[in-house]
Design an enzyme around this catalytic site. Sequence first.
Site, PDB file in Angstrom:
ATOM      1  N   ASP A 387       0.868  -1.167   0.000  1.00  0.00           N
ATOM      2  CA  ASP A 387       0.000   0.000   0.000  1.00  0.00           C
ATOM      3  C   ASP A 387       0.908   1.220   0.000  1.00  0.00           C
ATOM      4  OD1 ASP A 387      -2.280   1.552   0.415  1.00  0.00           O
ATOM      5  OD2 ASP A 387      -1.881   1.600   2.572  1.00  0.00           O
ATOM      6  N   LYS A 388       0.411   2.355  -0.391  1.00  0.00           N
ATOM      7  CA  LYS A 388       1.272   3.535  -0.356  1.00  0.00           C
ATOM      8  C   LYS A 388       1.068   4.320   0.929  1.00  0.00           C
ATOM      9  CE  LYS A 388       0.618   7.466  -2.483  1.00  0.00           C
ATOM     10  NZ  LYS A 388       1.044   8.523  -1.554  1.00  0.00           N
ATOM     11  N   GLU A 485      -7.999  15.590   6.534  1.00  0.00           N
ATOM     12  CA  GLU A 485      -8.947  16.616   6.935  1.00  0.00           C
ATOM     13  C   GLU A 485      -8.387  17.446   8.069  1.00  0.00           C
ATOM     14  OE1 GLU A 485     -12.824  14.695   7.520  1.00  0.00           O
ATOM     15  OE2 GLU A 485     -13.231  15.639   5.579  1.00  0.00           O
ATOM     16  N   ARG A 581      -0.140  15.236  -1.631  1.00  0.00           N
ATOM     17  CA  ARG A 581      -1.527  14.859  -1.888  1.00  0.00           C
ATOM     18  C   ARG A 581      -2.296  16.136  -2.160  1.00  0.00           C
ATOM     19  NH1 ARG A 581      -2.500   9.869   0.836  1.00  0.00           N
ATOM     20  NH2 ARG A 581      -4.618  10.396   1.404  1.00  0.00           N
ATOM     21  N   THR A 661      -2.334   1.462  -4.756  1.00  0.00           N
ATOM     22  CA  THR A 661      -2.778   2.582  -3.941  1.00  0.00           C
ATOM     23  C   THR A 661      -4.075   3.155  -4.469  1.00  0.00           C
ATOM     24  OG1 THR A 661      -2.201   4.761  -3.159  1.00  0.00           O
ATOM     25  CG2 THR A 661      -1.317   4.119  -5.286  1.00  0.00           C
ATOM     26  N   LYS A 766      -7.498  -4.350  -5.327  1.00  0.00           N
ATOM     27  CA  LYS A 766      -6.201  -4.756  -4.797  1.00  0.00           C
ATOM     28  C   LYS A 766      -6.161  -6.270  -4.631  1.00  0.00           C
ATOM     29  CE  LYS A 766      -5.149  -0.557  -2.160  1.00  0.00           C
ATOM     30  NZ  LYS A 766      -4.727  -0.033  -0.877  1.00  0.00           N
ATOM     31  N   ASP A 791      -6.721  -2.252   3.060  1.00  0.00           N
ATOM     32  CA  ASP A 791      -5.728  -3.244   2.655  1.00  0.00           C
ATOM     33  C   ASP A 791      -6.088  -4.641   3.123  1.00  0.00           C
ATOM     34  OD1 ASP A 791      -4.157  -1.127   1.667  1.00  0.00           O
ATOM     35  OD2 ASP A 791      -3.456  -0.737   3.701  1.00  0.00           O
TER      36      ASP A 791
END
Lengths: 1036, 373
Positions: A387-388, A485, A581, A661, A766, A791
């Site tokens: 996963d990233k 957030e 991001r 991801t 995934k 995940d």
Amino acid sequence: SRKVDSRTIYVGHRPCPTTEALIPPKFCDNRIVSSKYTVWNFLPKNLFEQFRRIANFYFLIIFLVQVIVDTPTSPVTSGLPLFFVITVTAIKQGYEDWLRHKADNEVNKYLVTVLEDGRRARKESEKIKVGDVVEVVEDETFPCDLILLQSSREDETCFVTTASLDGESNHKTHYTVPDTEKNLESLSATIECEQPQPDLYKFVTVFSRCVVFFRSLGPENLLLKGATLKNTQKIYGVAVYSGMETKMALNYQGKSQKRSAVEKSINAFLLVYLCILVSKALVCTTLKYVWQSRPGQDEPWYNQKTQKEKDTNLYLKMFTDFLSFMVLFNFIIPVSMYVTVEMQKFLGSFFISWDKDFFDPEIQEGALVNTSDLNEELGQVEYVFTDKTGTLTQNNMEFIECCIDGFQYKYADSGTELDGFCVTDGPVSMLQQKAGREKEELFLRALCLCHTVQVKEATGQGDGVGDGMIHPADLRGFIASSPDEVALVKGAMKYGFKFLGMESKNMRVMNRNNDVETYELLHVLNFDPVRRRMSVIVRTKSGDTMLFCKGADSSIFPRVRQEEVDRIRMHVERNATEGYRTLCVAYKLLSSEEYDQADTGLREAKLALQDREEKLMAVYNQVETGMSLIGATAVEDRLQEEAAETMEALQGAGMKVWVLTGDKMETAKSTCYACRLFQRSTELLELTVRTLHSWAKSKPVSAFSVPPRSWSSANQDYGFIIDGATLSLVLNSSPDSNSSCYKSLFLQICQNCTTVLCCRMAPLQKAQIVKMVKNSKGSPITLSIGDGANDVSMILEAHVGIGIKGREGRQAVRNSDYAIPKLKHLKKLLLGHGHLYYVRIAHLVQYFFYKNLCFILPQFLYQFFCGYSQQPLYDAAYLTMYNICFTSMPILANSLLEQHICMEVLMDNAALYRDVAKNAMLRWGPFLYWTLLGVYQGLLFFFGVRFLFSNPALQDNGQVFGNWSYGTIVFTVLVFTVTLKLAMDTRHWTWINHFVIWGSLAFYMFFSFFWGGIICLTVKCAWLYKSFIYTTGQKF
Amino acid sequence: MAPSYNAKEEDGHQPGATGHGGAGTMTNKKPDNTAFKQQRLPAWQPILTAGTVLPAFFVIGLIFIPIGFILIVYGLTLLIDYTGVDMSSPCYNCSQSYSWNNTQSCTCSVHFSLDQPFESNVFMYYGLSNFYQNHRRYVKSRDDSQLNGDKTSLQYHICTLNRCSKECEPYRSSDKPIAPCGAIANSLFNDTLELYYIDPNGSRTAIPLVKKGIAWWTDKHVKFRNPSGNNNLTVVFQGTSKPVNWRKPVFELDPLDSDNNGFINEDFIVWMRTAALPTFRKLYCIIQKKPNNMTPTLPRGEYILEVTYNYPVRSFDGRKRMILSTISWMGGKNPFLGIAYITVGSVCFCLGLVLLSIHYRYGKRNNSAEISS
């Protein structure tokens, strides 16, 4: 007629006066049963479970044959080890079940308060019935799934933490049923809800007060069993699901068993040995009857048969002879191997949890081993799916910069100015320019309003620090489901806009002039991974209704005016390539007609019992259009410690790393560069929606038939990038003949690339990818590593699932096979521990087969010299104790402690991992080597002693040796050879190895001394012999 | 393009904020830093070098080869087959006229000569071949408690109640319990062998054959015991019958030595120790060396073996032999052992030479290199 897929509950068991007479529906009681056995059924059930294992069943059959048929060895020889194994397992399982019983009782006997006809009554938790109104006070856990009716808090909410359910320790807000009457005693209402289902986050219900009043309820009204009430004095709720039908109980299910590749190899070898066993027995039986057919052999005058033997049917005799031979040779497949392998795995796994290198001082925890069955699989990994967010990166978000109306704002110095903006180089060479103040403030207000963050109250006493986001400056904590957030809200705070919290549907924001503005929160259009955006609809003091929306660029850009996009897109793309991001922020002023339309749409959709999700989605999409873009934000997610080094080591070890991801391509790509998964020299192949579009424009052919490139340039590294949308085209394309062709083509391309990056993946995708690789040719061993709930699917799917004890709750850890605190620990886990475990278990298995082959081969050969009469070569005690006492400890110690190459060297030279790749030590080649070695030594033992016995006078007093001495000599040579073989294979001699190897040889000598005295062969020790002899039965 | 990340950078995280998950359950779970738990136990890692391997090979070679030669050269064995298969052989007649019921024993004499004198103690064996003493049915056909002097297994009424060993079937009881029971005892070897030296002047001298010390010490003193209570064995064995094939009851096995009767008769004990292979030999007697030690025990010359031929082997195509052997400290003469020692020794020696030459040629280049990497 009622639909079967819903259930009706009468609150407080009071039917509506208007409806037909109450037919009390039958629901299960509130007893939780997680135990498997009761006192009565433990023995039969447990035995049945145990003998379902093929190996145990095989040994049982052998034992029964020994009991029934007159066999050369007594039933004790195989019965005793089997009994031992079965008993130990039964005790272990019984103890575990006793613990479960205890836990169940603790839950079931817990006293709760139930409202019955206006009185409060204390009841045991297991007696709660569906429809009961239950009172729960602060810090208690909910005894069953409840719908919240009444809360002691003024704003009709309560706070709940679900730490024991999904591990998320932040407070979640739940709401009472809107607009119900306050008097619970007189409330009569029905609840129509779905049949129990395990999804924790899904709940659709209609609450009706006797036909006249309908309210739709969702998961925010449901209090789950197992969750704990926080920050609220007392609540009342009505039980809707009880006992085994609660969501917690439905979620409690054993994980599917993962079996390691080594186990498959063992089973294959077992099959070979079973064939050897059967053919040995067949050969002996056949030869026996051939030999007997010669005159004078079957029944010479000195060796007459009994009358019973003479009377037995010939074919029955043949059959029992065959079984006898089977029993005689059955030691070739030892019970003890299973025990030793299990013990090695169980004890070996402690080294992982004991390793202090895996200890993370920050969370005060080390590695966690959830299963010990897969230790050796860690040394066999070929594909790593990672996963990233939270795995490669820290998931520790920090607001870096924003872009308002095309101007870049980078925060430089904290709080020097009231409007602490520091403008750096603008993108379109608009240096030292700012967007209009109005735009700035609109943007910041949007940041402050468009979120689901809660302000942690000071009364919380630190028991629910949430994700640990306490701002150091004013000790104000924010609680949110996503760290992005919080980063955004905190970012806005740096620029002077402070979110103060909610006050009964009003959001309070402190602006730059320290004035408090309040906004009425009308609707929250929740975030979901498909839309990839969320919105809020608020009403300002002045009465304007506004919609603020934030989301991924790809989901915002099509919904705003195009000219605004061009100004901001550049920023977004630049930020993305730097690894940040990015989120875009847009707003829309809603006219009252527009709002009314949206409002009714949303309410209707929320009330819907069926397809609520789809209906809501449709309304969301309808509302979130025609917005205007204000700006974009950039949040940095730092790389994990030593992420790049770890990835480099994994690639050096020959593993292929795939990054899966949900993030967008540019961000993921830059993370890959930062982790050195992509090198400068890597040629990137992109297969994304964008490239598909551009290809479609240039020439209308299938994307897969495009570039007939030469893959031949061997030195060229390729990286492959694909996104979720394209992937679903590949994997789920129409079920025509081409789809499987695409899939295999795609797989082929991916497998030729060193790194594959799959971005914008849904959790299920995934798992799909992992499954595809897992089932591809050669069935490579896959490993998934991740930290979040998204995940879990791939962690469960892969051969080995690794959870990172990260910030996104504990779900990944709970579902993983191994959990480590940091990504960097993966290197030692695989290259160090995994490699050693594999080598150890492989050696253990091969050695076990070898030592039993050369143990039983002389016994087989002896049949040729004793008229195929099933005469055992070894004494019964030796037969039984060979695997249990004489040769078991050295190999167990060796398989726990051996380091053929020491840990540091393994870690420094990742390429060593390739030496054991593809199950190298358990393939047919090494197996053949060990088998031939066993055959060679078995032949040598037997025929060596056979020729030695051509003159059986082996002492200087001329006395001769008999058949038991013959066996004992073979056995002594065997035990010494087998133990010394292990000693020669041992590369790492700790004191334990010395103790166990020399100790078991000494024990053997000591034992034989008592048992047979063959050790006195060359030593004059009659006087010793004499003293011991009277106590033991002598055979020799 | 790719920004440089500093992995070691402080992540600005509040340590106080991380301890969530219930402060009450938080204990220090830091693993112990012990050598065992960290897999860092001090360990000896054997590395084979030319310095250790070559001397080992040479030492093994130099020790084993001489031992092998000694074993091959030393020791004498003479083997005489007296079965009487050929018409020409002296025991042919006896082998033909066989019956268990014969009261008249058949004797025959076999002439042989010794080319070499046998020094020191000489051991005389009888050998049988194609006789499956190791057949499972045969091996277990005995009653160890009976042989150990358990009186109850001699008593008829107890045996009929199935208290005594069933393994003896079908040699368990006739009308009375058989003592000793079982197939092994029943088939006791009963040929008598006598040895005469023929002086050059033609006179026969009987060579004294000692029957003492042919059985294992443990067998004679521990495993085999006569039923206690009465010194008179005839009384003890009253109520039992002799095995079917026997001519004499068990308490009259040795007419010359009264202490050698009953279950502790040494010939009987030797026979009861079942052989490992179908071709076997058993110790018959010992010819002790002369006290003056001047003349050899068995000087070179002509001998006669006098056989009282009782034991039938022709029915299962067996052979009977008489074997004379001297014994070294490694036991009787065994060519296999000598050859094995020489083979192993010379293989080690040759390997040592090969490795030495390799080491001499290549080892000098990089002195620190090890032979096994």
